[in-house]
Design an enzyme around this catalytic site. Sequence first.
Site, PDB file in Angstrom:
ATOM      1  N   THR A 108       0.820  -1.201   0.000  1.00 40.07           N
ATOM      2  CA  THR A 108       0.000   0.000   0.000  1.00 40.07           C
ATOM      3  C   THR A 108       0.856   1.253   0.000  1.00 40.07           C
ATOM      4  OG1 THR A 108      -1.679  -1.218   1.248  1.00 40.07           O
ATOM      5  CG2 THR A 108      -1.882   1.181   1.193  1.00 40.07           C
ATOM      6  N   TYR A 194       3.943 -12.312   5.912  1.00 36.66           N
ATOM      7  CA  TYR A 194       2.839 -11.864   5.058  1.00 36.66           C
ATOM      8  C   TYR A 194       2.605 -12.893   3.958  1.00 36.66           C
ATOM      9  CZ  TYR A 194       0.388  -8.559   1.870  1.00 36.66           C
ATOM     10  OH  TYR A 194      -0.501  -7.931   1.042  1.00 36.66           O
ATOM     11  N   LYS A 222       0.155 -12.175   8.605  1.00 36.34           N
ATOM     12  CA  LYS A 222      -0.872 -11.453   7.863  1.00 36.34           C
ATOM     13  C   LYS A 222      -1.346 -12.398   6.774  1.00 36.34           C
ATOM     14  CE  LYS A 222      -1.797  -7.515   4.848  1.00 36.34           C
ATOM     15  NZ  LYS A 222      -1.229  -6.363   4.091  1.00 36.34           N
ATOM     16  N   ILE A 261      -4.700  -6.002   9.279  1.00 33.25           N
ATOM     17  CA  ILE A 261      -3.730  -5.079   8.689  1.00 33.25           C
ATOM     18  C   ILE A 261      -4.441  -4.503   7.478  1.00 33.25           C
ATOM     19  CG2 ILE A 261      -1.480  -4.826   7.587  1.00 33.25           C
ATOM     20  CD1 ILE A 261      -0.445  -7.044   9.390  1.00 33.25           C
TER      21      ILE A 261
END
Length: 365
Positions: A108, A194, A222, A261
């Site tokens: 992001t 992740y 995540k 998240i």
Amino acid sequence: MAALKGYGLCSMDSALHFPCPRPFQPYKRRSSRWVSPVAAVVPNFHLPMRSLEVKNRTNTDDIKALRVITAIKTPYLPDGRFDLEAYDNLINIQIQNGAEGVIVGGTTGEGQLMSWDEHIMLIGHTVNCFGGSIKVIGNTGSNSTREAIHATEQGFAVGMHAALHINPYYGKTSMDGMVAHFQSVLHMGPTIIYNVPGRTGQDIPPRVILKLSRSPNLAGVKECVGNKRVEEYTENGVVVWSGNDDECHDSRWDYGATGVISVTSNVVPGLMRKLMFEGKDTALNEKLLPLMEWLFQEPNPIGLNTALAQLGVARPVFRLPYVPLPLAKRVEFVKMVKEIGREHFVGERDVQALDDDDFILIGRY
């Protein structure tokens, strides 16, 4: 003129003399192996860089307890450099609205478009300015283990509280290679792994995570595969954050996830906190689902970048290959903000659709 030691004298005329080299002699190897005298006597010579200072040191349990972590956007100036004023404003808004952590330079935040100098600088800046108020989790992952090790050393050296690590993408590896990759960075400090197969092209299976969970530094995962995977981890005592905003409510209240998240918390941090802290709220979740779907209609962070520009909290500057959503979609966002309530969104200006010419697209910066 006396001859130099080991040299004869050559002369082009009586006024100019210069030394002539010795005749060529073949090189004689003294040893077939060179050993550093330091490396030979110091145990664990290749230990990572460490600091004994504890100002920003965070226990892994502190990371495990976080409910709302925002994958923060990186705003830009018209020439493509970081807009730190806008960035600081975004972080302050997150703190004021109850977010407990930020991922710096993740997908992001467009870490993939940063040089490592920019990346580590932004982590250090965030820690320096906000490390006492919010947990700073630096994305120091890479598909190159060498780069991941170096970036993680630097990230912890500038004070980040935890690292975010992805499995090697494109140049995929075996399951044993994946374990070795993560083990090479886990010992440095609290770490979130992740798993997002849609971007890496390779799932991190539970057997890998369960093996890595033996490390006291594994804060959790995540997880973007879905709620059944979330449930499997929580049943085995592994902390999980939902990586899918549209599933995070159910992940939290039905499948045992610790929190989320989130991308959506960039624009409505207070509502995302409410969703994670105040019990099951199907009505609020359904109210936010259209916004979440809008943000992810094109690959993240395209929707978010467009939304923050429309809200007036970030300049409408895009580093290519990202480009804004088309005008029709921007008009949809204006209506959505009014339906949910402008007061719930970041920024103070009226939301605008903006014209195509308002956006700046930068390929070289």
